[in-house]
Design a protein around this motif. Structure first.
Motif, PDB file in Angstrom:
ATOM      1  N   GLN A  78       0.840  -1.207   0.000  1.00  8.52           N
ATOM      2  CA  GLN A  78       0.000   0.000   0.000  1.00  8.52           C
ATOM      3  C   GLN A  78       0.877   1.260   0.000  1.00  8.52           C
ATOM      4  O   GLN A  78       0.621   2.226  -0.733  1.00  8.52           O
ATOM      5  N   SER A  79       1.907   1.213   0.848  1.00  5.82           N
ATOM      6  CA  SER A  79       2.804   2.363   0.940  1.00  5.82           C
ATOM      7  C   SER A  79       3.501   2.616  -0.391  1.00  5.82           C
ATOM      8  O   SER A  79       3.582   3.779  -0.860  1.00  5.82           O
ATOM      9  N   TYR A  80       4.015   1.567  -0.984  1.00  2.00           N
ATOM     10  CA  TYR A  80       4.747   1.721  -2.252  1.00  2.00           C
ATOM     11  C   TYR A  80       3.867   2.370  -3.312  1.00  2.00           C
ATOM     12  O   TYR A  80       4.292   3.305  -4.007  1.00  2.00           O
ATOM     13  N   HIS A  81       2.641   1.909  -3.449  1.00  3.87           N
ATOM     14  CA  HIS A  81       1.784   2.429  -4.516  1.00  3.87           C
ATOM     15  C   HIS A  81       1.322   3.866  -4.248  1.00  3.87           C
ATOM     16  O   HIS A  81       1.166   4.644  -5.195  1.00  3.87           O
ATOM     17  N   LEU A  82       1.106   4.214  -2.958  1.00  3.79           N
ATOM     18  CA  LEU A  82       0.762   5.612  -2.655  1.00  3.79           C
ATOM     19  C   LEU A  82       1.930   6.541  -2.996  1.00  3.79           C
ATOM     20  O   LEU A  82       1.744   7.616  -3.575  1.00  3.79           O
ATOM     21  N   PHE A  83       3.156   6.132  -2.609  1.00  4.41           N
ATOM     22  CA  PHE A  83       4.335   6.947  -2.947  1.00  4.41           C
ATOM     23  C   PHE A  83       4.500   7.055  -4.463  1.00  4.41           C
ATOM     24  O   PHE A  83       4.833   8.116  -4.999  1.00  4.41           O
ATOM     25  N   ARG A  84       4.251   5.932  -5.165  1.00  7.46           N
ATOM     26  CA  ARG A  84       4.449   5.954  -6.621  1.00  7.46           C
ATOM     27  C   ARG A  84       3.419   6.845  -7.296  1.00  7.46           C
ATOM     28  O   ARG A  84       3.733   7.586  -8.223  1.00  7.46           O
ATOM     29  N   GLU A  85       2.154   6.786  -6.813  1.00  2.00           N
ATOM     30  CA  GLU A  85       1.119   7.651  -7.394  1.00  2.00           C
ATOM     31  C   GLU A  85       1.456   9.128  -7.187  1.00  2.00           C
ATOM     32  O   GLU A  85       1.159   9.971  -8.049  1.00  2.00           O
ATOM     33  N   ALA A  86       2.055   9.438  -6.030  1.00  6.05           N
ATOM     34  CA  ALA A  86       2.431  10.824  -5.739  1.00  6.05           C
ATOM     35  C   ALA A  86       3.755  11.199  -6.399  1.00  6.05           C
ATOM     36  O   ALA A  86       4.216  12.329  -6.250  1.00  6.05           O
ATOM     37  N   LYS A  87       4.350  10.212  -7.117  1.00  6.73           N
ATOM     38  CA  LYS A  87       5.659  10.420  -7.754  1.00  6.73           C
ATOM     39  C   LYS A  87       6.698  10.899  -6.746  1.00  6.73           C
ATOM     40  O   LYS A  87       7.525  11.760  -7.045  1.00  6.73           O
ATOM     41  N   ALA A  88       6.632  10.312  -5.550  1.00  2.00           N
ATOM     42  CA  ALA A  88       7.556  10.668  -4.481  1.00  2.00           C
ATOM     43  C   ALA A  88       8.769   9.741  -4.515  1.00  2.00           C
ATOM     44  O   ALA A  88       8.625   8.533  -4.765  1.00  2.00           O
ATOM     45  N   PRO A  89       9.981  10.258  -4.261  1.00  2.00           N
ATOM     46  CA  PRO A  89      11.189   9.424  -4.338  1.00  2.00           C
ATOM     47  C   PRO A  89      11.226   8.308  -3.302  1.00  2.00           C
ATOM     48  O   PRO A  89      11.989   7.356  -3.462  1.00  2.00           O
ATOM     49  N   GLN A  90      10.384   8.389  -2.247  1.00  2.00           N
ATOM     50  CA  GLN A  90      10.400   7.345  -1.222  1.00  2.00           C
ATOM     51  C   GLN A  90       9.934   5.996  -1.768  1.00  2.00           C
ATOM     52  O   GLN A  90      10.165   4.956  -1.146  1.00  2.00           O
ATOM     53  N   SER A  91       9.274   6.010  -2.920  1.00  2.00           N
ATOM     54  CA  SER A  91       8.786   4.746  -3.489  1.00  2.00           C
ATOM     55  C   SER A  91       9.943   3.783  -3.756  1.00  2.00           C
ATOM     56  O   SER A  91       9.807   2.564  -3.562  1.00  2.00           O
ATOM     57  N   ALA A  92      11.105   4.326  -4.143  1.00  2.00           N
ATOM     58  CA  ALA A  92      12.264   3.472  -4.409  1.00  2.00           C
ATOM     59  C   ALA A  92      12.741   2.806  -3.123  1.00  2.00           C
ATOM     60  O   ALA A  92      13.150   1.623  -3.110  1.00  2.00           O
ATOM     61  N   GLN A  93      12.696   3.527  -2.008  1.00  2.00           N
ATOM     62  CA  GLN A  93      13.122   2.972  -0.719  1.00  2.00           C
ATOM     63  C   GLN A  93      12.208   1.825  -0.294  1.00  2.00           C
ATOM     64  O   GLN A  93      12.679   0.770   0.165  1.00  2.00           O
ATOM     65  N   VAL A  94      10.893   2.019  -0.451  1.00  2.00           N
ATOM     66  CA  VAL A  94       9.938   0.973  -0.057  1.00  2.00           C
ATOM     67  C   VAL A  94      10.099  -0.252  -0.955  1.00  2.00           C
ATOM     68  O   VAL A  94      10.077  -1.415  -0.483  1.00  2.00           O
ATOM     69  N   LYS A  95      10.306  -0.030  -2.234  1.00  2.00           N
ATOM     70  CA  LYS A  95      10.489  -1.142  -3.177  1.00  2.00           C
ATOM     71  C   LYS A  95      11.708  -1.977  -2.787  1.00  2.00           C
ATOM     72  O   LYS A  95      11.654  -3.212  -2.765  1.00  2.00           O
ATOM     73  N   TYR A  96      12.809  -1.280  -2.469  1.00  2.00           N
ATOM     74  CA  TYR A  96      14.027  -1.997  -2.058  1.00  2.00           C
ATOM     75  C   TYR A  96      13.768  -2.786  -0.787  1.00  2.00           C
ATOM     76  O   TYR A  96      14.217  -3.930  -0.648  1.00  2.00           O
ATOM     77  N   TRP A  97      13.036  -2.206   0.175  1.00  2.00           N
ATOM     78  CA  TRP A  97      12.759  -2.893   1.438  1.00  2.00           C
ATOM     79  C   TRP A  97      11.938  -4.162   1.195  1.00  2.00           C
ATOM     80  O   TRP A  97      12.220  -5.218   1.776  1.00  2.00           O
ATOM     81  N   LEU A  98      10.921  -4.052   0.370  1.00  2.00           N
ATOM     82  CA  LEU A  98      10.094  -5.233   0.069  1.00  2.00           C
ATOM     83  C   LEU A  98      10.944  -6.337  -0.542  1.00  2.00           C
ATOM     84  O   LEU A  98      10.839  -7.513  -0.164  1.00  2.00           O
ATOM     85  N   GLN A  99      11.777  -5.990  -1.501  1.00  2.00           N
ATOM     86  CA  GLN A  99      12.600  -6.995  -2.171  1.00  2.00           C
ATOM     87  C   GLN A  99      13.624  -7.587  -1.209  1.00  2.00           C
ATOM     88  O   GLN A  99      13.871  -8.794  -1.201  1.00  2.00           O
ATOM     89  N   HIS A 100      14.231  -6.767  -0.369  1.00  2.00           N
ATOM     90  CA  HIS A 100      15.256  -7.226   0.573  1.00  2.00           C
ATOM     91  C   HIS A 100      14.670  -8.178   1.603  1.00  2.00           C
ATOM     92  O   HIS A 100      15.363  -9.072   2.115  1.00  2.00           O
ATOM     93  N   ASN A 101      13.380  -8.010   1.939  1.00  2.00           N
ATOM     94  CA  ASN A 101      12.725  -8.855   2.928  1.00  2.00           C
ATOM     95  C   ASN A 101      11.914  -9.981   2.291  1.00  2.00           C
ATOM     96  O   ASN A 101      11.081 -10.612   2.957  1.00  2.00           O
ATOM     97  N   ASN A 102      12.163 -10.211   0.975  1.00  2.00           N
ATOM     98  CA  ASN A 102      11.485 -11.292   0.244  1.00  2.00           C
ATOM     99  C   ASN A 102       9.973 -11.192   0.329  1.00  2.00           C
ATOM    100  O   ASN A 102       9.258 -12.187   0.502  1.00  2.00           O
ATOM    101  N   LEU A 103       9.494  -9.962   0.213  1.00  2.00           N
ATOM    102  CA  LEU A 103       8.051  -9.723   0.189  1.00  2.00           C
ATOM    103  C   LEU A 103       7.687  -9.329  -1.237  1.00  2.00           C
ATOM    104  O   LEU A 103       8.256  -8.390  -1.786  1.00  2.00           O
ATOM    105  N   PRO A 104       6.770 -10.057  -1.861  1.00  2.00           N
ATOM    106  CA  PRO A 104       6.457  -9.809  -3.280  1.00  2.00           C
ATOM    107  C   PRO A 104       5.970  -8.376  -3.507  1.00  2.00           C
ATOM    108  O   PRO A 104       5.178  -7.846  -2.733  1.00  2.00           O
ATOM    109  N   LEU A 105       6.452  -7.767  -4.562  1.00  2.00           N
ATOM    110  CA  LEU A 105       6.017  -6.431  -4.961  1.00  2.00           C
ATOM    111  C   LEU A 105       4.892  -6.578  -5.964  1.00  2.00           C
ATOM    112  O   LEU A 105       5.083  -7.150  -7.046  1.00  2.00           O
ATOM    113  N   LEU A 106       3.712  -6.101  -5.599  1.00  2.00           N
ATOM    114  CA  LEU A 106       2.552  -6.195  -6.490  1.00  2.00           C
ATOM    115  C   LEU A 106       2.531  -4.967  -7.385  1.00  2.00           C
ATOM    116  O   LEU A 106       2.485  -3.831  -6.905  1.00  2.00           O
TER     117      LEU A 106
END
Length: 860
Positions: A829-857
């Motif tokens: 949810q966080s990743y997609h809200l940041f991405r919709e707002a075109k906020a740079p934090q989306s990259a941080q959340v994406k990396y965290w999901l991948q690093h913790n083996n959580l699928p990115l939808l």
């Protein structure tokens, strides 16, 4: 005295050669050193006479040579040196009022004066003239110098004192000096005129090294006859009259008042116990007398006597009495008296501030006194006023102002402006100005407000005078004039951060317009009050004033610009509450009205606020369109304030979306314009925004510098919303540094208290997120979970960045608890809200999901 004769003429080739080396005629040399006649130069060169110490000093400065090099130091003839060999210290040398108290705040000035007196100093001068306000401490400085052992060693033959005063007693002084120098009685009887005495004493002194102190000079001729020393001696003169000071020649030094810290230090030395127990009252007294040492000393002595038994009742009574101007002016020092001019004679009186001021007042003509009393209507220094204003208020001519300056009662400030000391005003207010002077002051400044020729800076100089004009105009017979002037000046007061003054004036004007049933003007006042409440972030008041304004305008002109402005205020208030749909409805209604009017400022503000809402909702293309449209209108209209607001909001938008070069350009332009105009609230906000930009680019030192400066402005102007945001930012900065969690939490806790009290939900949400980050780093999982939950609960609906930050925090906490399903859900949810707002934090959340083996939808 131009010079003194010698017994044997000897041509002075050294002096003549120095003149010829500089290609100067005798007439030109005379003009350059201030000698009245060229023949004096001729006599010095042919040895018929030699220059006095004053002209000798000027010749040395002109030719950059010593007295020896100019052939002006000649051996003293033995018969001119009196056989008296003992050092003479004049018994008339007075003592300081408080000799056991150190001389406060004068160290630098004393050092400068010592350099002028030191025989080997390149800055040596044989004549020093101290001038300044009555009671500023000129005589005290002279006495301090006379008591200094090092200075006494430079003048081993002694110190002679002359207290001239207004009565003119040079002949008495010279007679007394003759006795001290052991002039025989028969010769004394042969001397009749000032010139006789001066010439004989000059010869009697010969080559002795003496320090002369000529105090309280009122007459230039009298003082001149008392300057009888040689080039080895020196003379210190004091006068309250600037005109006299600059006529006497030599080094002229103005003695300033003490600053507030020095004033408190002096009182602390005098009354240490009371200073510690009644700090607020002592500070008020120090401020009330404007740093005048005599007034401070008299206050300290009075309190020392009144509080010696440490009875709280007597102490409070003494402090209460000192709040009365008349009581302060009439405080006296027992045993110390001065000569005071009366209506037809001179008499002795105890030293008081009133007495020393009246000595200057007594030499004024009636018209000059009346002008001074009228000028006392202005606020005291550091406030200043123009000559045009002074002439309008006094209804007099410039020559009268010149006279007040020459006698030292009116001070000239930079930019050709004037100022009055608080004690002079206090004295003048006891002899109140004519009522017409108050009317003239109010009318002058109200007309100034309506004048298109005065820019922001010119009006900024007059802020205190304008405020005073309103005080005088708030009378039943001038209510209408007062209320209409408020409409013109309220925006000016708000621009310069004088919010409490603006609010007070607007509320008074509202009462006047309500009573007079002037509903359109009443609506204007309500609109100003809504705008002011918006600046102060008092949003419940914004709604109250704006709705009342709309109610009035419905009956008159619902399509007026006032209506559009009121709707923009309501829209802003709704944005802060997180009610974006409500805000957009208000703003679109205001925009529709604006489109039926010529381009106006309200249109710019509405477009800016709509852009902010759309940015929060992630509708970036439309947000940028509104920003661009608003900027074009503001630039076309040269509406600087609207342009500044738009530049600030657009700059924040660019920072949020990582477009740093564009953000720098917009914010720098807006900041420069705000500084140029002097809009203090906007300066505060631009410093905040420029700090955000630096923080986003990891320039933490620059970010902290900008934010701390902004915080100073915010606290001064009581901008609570900005204060809470800045404290949040400083907390985030400490988190980024990773060094001081305690300091970070201190900043965040203070910011949270302010934000919750108002409330400012978006700031509350952001602060809770920051606190959650600290607790998470410290391993305090339950505290972190609670903080992120609060951040989510307070995030305004539709504010994507705040909501996304809270959700990302929750995802990290649940991951640590092993609740991977919740962590995966919140993280996406966080990743997609940041991405919709075109906020740079989306990259941080994406990396965290991948690093913790959580699928990115990819879709949500």
């Amino acid at each position: 005295m131009g010079g003194r004769k010698t017994n044997q003429a000897q041509f002075n080739t050294s002096l003549k050669n120095a003149r010829l080396e500089h290609h100067l005629s005798q007439q030109e040399v005379a003009a350059l050193i201030g000698a009245p006649h060229a023949y004096m130069i001729s006599r010095w060169e042919n040895g018929a006479s030699s220059p006095s110490s004053y002209y000798g000093e000027r010749l040395c400065k002109l030719f950059k040579k010593s007295l020896q090099e100019l052939g002006l130091l000649k051996p003293i003839q033995a018969h001119l040196i009196h056989p008296l060999s003992t050092t003479i210290y004049d018994p008339m040398l007075p003592s300081r009022l408080t000799s056991d108290i150190p001389l406060v705040g004068r160290d630098a000035l004393l050092q400068r004066l010592k350099e002028f007196l030191q025989p080997t100093s390149p800055h040596r001068s044989t004549r020093l003239v101290l001038h300044g306000l009555p009671g500023v401490g000129k005589t005290t400085l002279a006495m301090e110098l006379a008591a200094h052992e090092e200075i006494r060693s430079w003048f081993p033959d002694g110190i002679l004192w002359a207290g001239l005063g207004p009565r003119g007693q040079a002949l008495t002084v010279l007679n007394r000096w003759g006795n001290l120098l052991s002039l025989n009685e028969q010769e004394c009887r042969s001397l009749h005129t000032l010139q006789d005495w001066a010439q004989r004493l000059h010869a009697l002194i010969g080559g002795r090294r003496l320090l002369f102190i000529i105090d309280d000079v009122w007459d230039i001729t009298e003082a001149t006859y008392c300057i009888i020393g040689n080039t080895h001696s020196a003379c210190i003169l004091t006068t309250r009259l600037p005109e006299i000071a600059y006529t006497l020649g030599g080094e002229v030094i103005q003695v300033p008042e003490l600053n507030e810290q020095e004033s408190l230090q002096l009182l602390q030395h005098m009354i240490p116990t009371l200073h510690n127990t009644a700090q607020t009252e002592i500070q008020e007294l120090a401020h009330a007398v404007g740093g005048l040492p005599l007034a401070l000393t008299l206050i300290g002595s009075y309190l020392l006597i009144q509080t010696r038994h440490q009875q709280s009742r007597r102490t409070q009574q003494a402090l209460s009495r000192l709040k009365q101007v008349e009581h302060r002016l009439n405080l006296t020092q027992p045993g110390i008296r001065i000569s005071r001019l009366g209506s037809d004679a001179l008499h002795e009186t105890d030293v008081s501030l009133q007495a020393v001021i009246e000595m200057s007042i007594s030499i004024l003509e009636k018209t000059e006194r009346e002008a001074l009393y009228a000028l006392a209507l202005f606020p005291p220094k550091p406030n200043t006023f123009s000559e045009e204003a002074a002439l309008a208020v006094t209804a007099t001519v410039p020559e009268v102002l010149d006279r007040l300056v020459d006698v030292g009662l009116l001070e000239v400030h930079e930019h050709e402006r004037y100022q009055l000391h608080q004690s002079i005003i206090d004295y003048a207010c006891m002899h109140s100005a004519e009522s017409q002077a108050r009317d003239r002051l109010s009318k002058y400044f109200f007309q100034l407000l309506e004048s298109p020729t005065h820019g922001h800076y010119a009006l900024y100089l007059e802020i205190e005078n304008i405020r005073t004009a309103f005080e005088y105009a708030y009378e039943p017979e001038t209510y209408a004039l007062f209320a209409h002037a408020v409409l013109n000046s309220a925006p000016l007061f708000m621009k310069h951060g004088l919010f409490s003054q603006a609010q007070e004036l607007l509320l008074k004007a509202s009462s006047v317009f309500t009573e007079e049933h002037e509903q359109i003007n009443q609506a204007r006042v309500l609109c100003h009050l809504a705008s002011l409440s918006r600046i102060l972030a008092h949003y419940s008041d914004v709604d109250t004033y704006a709705q009342a304004c709309l109610t009035l305008m419905e009956k008159h002109d619902p399509q007026h610009e006032i209506v559009a402005t009121a709707l923009s205020c309501l829209g802003h208030s709704a944005i802060v509450r997180g009610e974006y749909a409500v805000a957009e409805a208000y703003l679109q209604q205001g925009l529709a009205i604006s489109h039926h009017l010529p381009p106006v400022t309200s249109t710019c503000h509405i477009l800016r606020l709509l852009a902010v809402i759309l940015d929060y909702q992630g509708k970036l293309a439309q947000a940028e369109h509104y920003f661009q449209e608003g900027l074009e209108i503001a630039r076309t209209l040269s509406e600087h304030e609207a342009l500044i607001s738009l530049l600030g909001s657009a700059g924040v938008y660019m920072t949020t979306h990582g477009r740093y070069a564009e953000a720098e350009q917009l914010l720098s332009e807006g900041f420069a314009l705000a500084q140029q105009i002097g809009l203090r609230a906007e300066i505060c906000h631009f410093l905040l925004d420029l700090g955000d930009l630096a923080f986003s680019q990891d320039d933490l030192a620059q970010a902290e510098s900008r934010w701390q400066e902004s915080l100073t402005y915010a606290r001064q102007m009581q901008l609570q919303q900005a204060t809470s945001v800045l404290l949040q930012n400083l907390g985030l900065l400490e988190i980024r540094r990773g060094r001081d969690d305690a300091q970070a939490l201190a900043y965040l806790t203070e910011g949270l208290e302010i934000a919750q009290a108002k409330p400012y939900p978006d700031t509350v949400s952001g602060i809770y997120c920051a606190m959650g980050d600290i607790y998470l780093k410290q391993g305090k999982r339950s505290e972190a979970l609670q903080a992120y939950q609060q951040a989510r609960a307070n995030a305004p609906a539709g504010h994507q960045i705040n909501m996304a930050s809270a959700l990302f925090g929750l995802a990290q906490v649940y991951a640590l608890h092993g609740e991977r399903a919740l962590a995966h859900d919140y993280g996406n949810q966080s990743y997609h809200l940041f991405r919709e707002a075109k906020a740079p934090q989306s990259a941080q959340v994406k990396y965290w999901l991948q690093h913790n083996n959580l699928p990115l939808l990819e879709a949500w």
